[in-house]
Design an enzyme around this catalytic site. Structure first.
Site, mmCIF file in Angstrom:
data_model
loop_
_atom_site.group_PDB
_atom_site.id
_atom_site.type_symbol
_atom_site.label_atom_id
_atom_site.label_comp_id
_atom_site.label_asym_id
_atom_site.label_seq_id
_atom_site.Cartn_x
_atom_site.Cartn_y
_atom_site.Cartn_z
ATOM 1 N N LYS A 1 0.689 -1.249 -0.063
ATOM 2 C CA LYS A 1 0.077 0.004 0.084
ATOM 3 C C LYS A 1 0.946 1.369 0.139
ATOM 4 O O LYS A 1 0.432 2.403 -0.551
ATOM 5 C CB LYS A 1 -1.000 -0.115 1.224
ATOM 6 C CG LYS A 1 -2.102 -0.862 1.016
ATOM 7 C CD LYS A 1 -3.472 -0.616 1.708
ATOM 8 C CE LYS A 1 -4.444 -1.242 1.331
ATOM 9 N NZ LYS A 1 -4.444 -2.809 1.784
ATOM 10 N N GLU B 1 -9.744 7.309 3.414
ATOM 11 C CA GLU B 1 -10.858 6.339 3.937
ATOM 12 C C GLU B 1 -9.929 5.028 4.208
ATOM 13 O O GLU B 1 -9.194 4.560 3.613
ATOM 14 C CB GLU B 1 -12.053 6.077 3.032
ATOM 15 C CG GLU B 1 -11.702 4.929 2.182
ATOM 16 C CD GLU B 1 -10.640 5.142 1.028
ATOM 17 O OE1 GLU B 1 -10.572 6.065 0.412
ATOM 18 O OE2 GLU B 1 -10.181 4.087 0.381
ATOM 19 N N SER C 1 1.237 -9.805 -0.908
ATOM 20 C CA SER C 1 1.052 -8.511 -0.785
ATOM 21 C C SER C 1 1.346 -7.856 0.589
ATOM 22 O O SER C 1 1.646 -6.672 0.691
ATOM 23 C CB SER C 1 -0.478 -8.185 -0.925
ATOM 24 O OG SER C 1 -1.423 -9.149 -0.151
HETATM 25 C C1 LIG Z 1 -5.260 -3.718 1.314
HETATM 26 C C2 LIG Z 1 -4.574 -5.086 1.200
HETATM 27 C C3 LIG Z 1 -5.002 -5.840 0.118
HETATM 28 C C4 LIG Z 1 -6.161 -5.565 -0.721
HETATM 29 O O1 LIG Z 1 -6.290 -4.712 -1.769
HETATM 30 P P1 LIG Z 1 -6.041 -4.508 -3.270
HETATM 31 O O2 LIG Z 1 -6.156 -3.088 -3.495
HETATM 32 O O3 LIG Z 1 -6.754 -5.546 -3.597
HETATM 33 O O4 LIG Z 1 -4.378 -4.866 -3.548
HETATM 34 C C5 LIG Z 1 -4.284 -7.007 -0.042
HETATM 35 N N1 LIG Z 1 -3.025 -7.444 0.696
HETATM 36 C C6 LIG Z 1 -2.988 -6.603 1.723
HETATM 37 C C7 LIG Z 1 -1.823 -6.956 2.608
HETATM 38 C C8 LIG Z 1 -3.419 -5.545 2.194
HETATM 39 O O5 LIG Z 1 -3.230 -4.851 3.230
#
Ligand SMILES: *Cc1c(COP(=O)(O)O)cnc(C)c1O
Length: 397
Positions: free
Chosen positions: A93, A115, A381
């Site tokens: 992020k 948000e 992610s």
């Molecule tokens: C917020 C988040 C997501 C989901 O958001 P995307 O916009 O779909 O990437 C996925 N993995 C993590 C670790 C997150 O914090």
């Protein structure tokens, strides 16, 4: 249209049938200002120099591309993990929040709003505001504030003001409504940092551009490791779709690369408690763009469910709606239980505790038939520190 059919939208912000800017009249000046200026700013040398230096020295990029040998043995193929979990603040992020704060500065903005649902995007935004000494206001559903106390504390420690959204279900979509109201009332000095590839044009394109560093790095790193820039598969989880957009971006026009997105099936796709948007959604408008939306017959947005707060969203970015609609992307889903099992599996095979969101992508590995010499890249992610309460519950401790 030859080379960017899937990657970038047309001039009106459409990816195929999806996208655009469906906004109240009062937001037009804000969104127009962004639309006119964002491309020239983010492609300028001054911007790129500062962004790239901070990606390297502050975020910690490039993140490693790690060959997971024990996981690969389990699936009898070759699996590489793109380690977004090693980014500062624990997920991909920050790539986006950082890009947007540098853009906001160049637009002369003095105040940032955002948000947040689980608080991950709120923390990333509060982080870059502290970095730049800019005022930060984060809207968060009252229910989420109670559920996500550690992230609320982080935001406050970083100097942000957290304002509870007390209407509706008191969760993410209500916080989004409050943020939009704030932006309408403060059109001159405020920039709204949206956290995923959703919202009115130009947000999906802007956020995808910032996250595209993920696949830019994968291509280089894969070339070093395997001699080819192209994997056979790229897997990522999808909430709004920003980590998946980043992981897919530089592969969308490479037809040999299979793009696999994994959504949250919650208690099961047909349980009435899920967030599997491409399975359940229909075309509709949500938060300023036309996409697939989980909704009732008469167009009321359905309350989604996922064990992972980051995937608990009733829509999906227009880029992904188009990948789905055109058949370019394969969309799978994993249940809460499958995701938790995949999290324990990775932890015990590789010593990496993944975020619950990323665990959905890991669970997706069970649904694809890989060949022995396939090269699979999975976007990890985020890290699982924030999810320890859920993991402890699963272990019965
Ligand atoms: C917020 C988040 C997501 C989901 O958001 P995307 O916009 O779909 O990437 C996925 N993995 C993590 C670790 C997150 O914090």
């Amino acid at each position: 249209m030859a080379t960017t059919i899937y990657q970038q939208p047309d001039a009106q912000g459409y990816y195929g049938k999806f996208g655009g800017a469906y906004i109240p009249e009062m937001l037009h000046p804000n969104v127009e200002e962004l639309r006119k200026q964002y491309r020239s700013i983010i492609t300028s040398k001054d911007f790129k120099d500062e962004y790239q230096a901070l990606l390297r020295d502050y975020v910690g990029r490039p993140t490693p591309l790690y060959f997971a040998s024990r996981l690969s043995d389990q699936y009898n193929t070759n699996i590489y993990l793109k380690r977004e979990d090693l980014c500062h603040t624990g997920s991909h992020k920050l790539n986006n929040a950082l890009g947007q704060i540098l853009l906001a500065q160049r637009l002369g903005k003095k105040r940032i709003i955002a948000e947040t649902g689980a608080g991950q995007h709120g923390v990333a935004t509060a982080t870059v505001c502290a970095l730049k000494g800019i005022e930060c206001i984060v809207y968060m559903g009252e229910k989420d504030i109670q559920r996500q106390a550690p992230n609320v504390a982080r935001m406050k420690m970083l100097g942000a003001t957290v304002i509870p959204a007390v209407s509706g279900s008191k969760t993410l979509k209500d916080a989004t409504n409050e943020a939009i109201r704030d932006w309408i009332n403060n059109p001159i000095d405020t920039h709204y940092i949206i956290g995923s590839v959703v919202g009115p044009h130009p947000y999906p394109d802007m956020v995808a551009s910032f996250q595209s560093v993920i696949s830019e790095e994968i291509r280089k790193q894969l070339k070093d490791k395997t001699g080819s820039e192209l994997p056979t598969h790229v897997l990522a989880c999808v909430g709004g779709g920003s980590n998946a957009a980043g992981a897919f971006y530089h592969f969308t026009e490479e037809q040999s690369v299979k793009l696999v997105a994994v959504e949250a099936a919650g208690h099961g796709v047909d349980s009435g408690m899920s967030a599997a948007t491409t399975r359940l959604g229909k075309p509709g408008v949500l938060h300023g763009s036309k996409s697939l939306v989980m909704q009732t017959e008469d167009g009321q947005v359905v309350e989604p469910h996922s064990i992972s707060a980051g995937l608990d969203y009733p829509g999906i970015g227009p880029l992904h709606a188009n990948l789905f609609d055109s058949g370019r992307g394969t969309f799978l889903s994993a249940t809460d239980e499958e995701a938790v099992r995949a999290a324990f599996n990775l932890t015990q095979l590789e010593g990496i505790i993944p975020a619950l969101e990323s665990s959905h992508a890991l669970a997706g590995l069970n649904q694809v038939a890989f060949k022995k010499d396939d090269v699979v890249v999975l976007c990890l992610s985020g890290r699982g520190d924030k999810d320890m309460a859920t993991y402890m519950q699963a272990m019965g401790v």
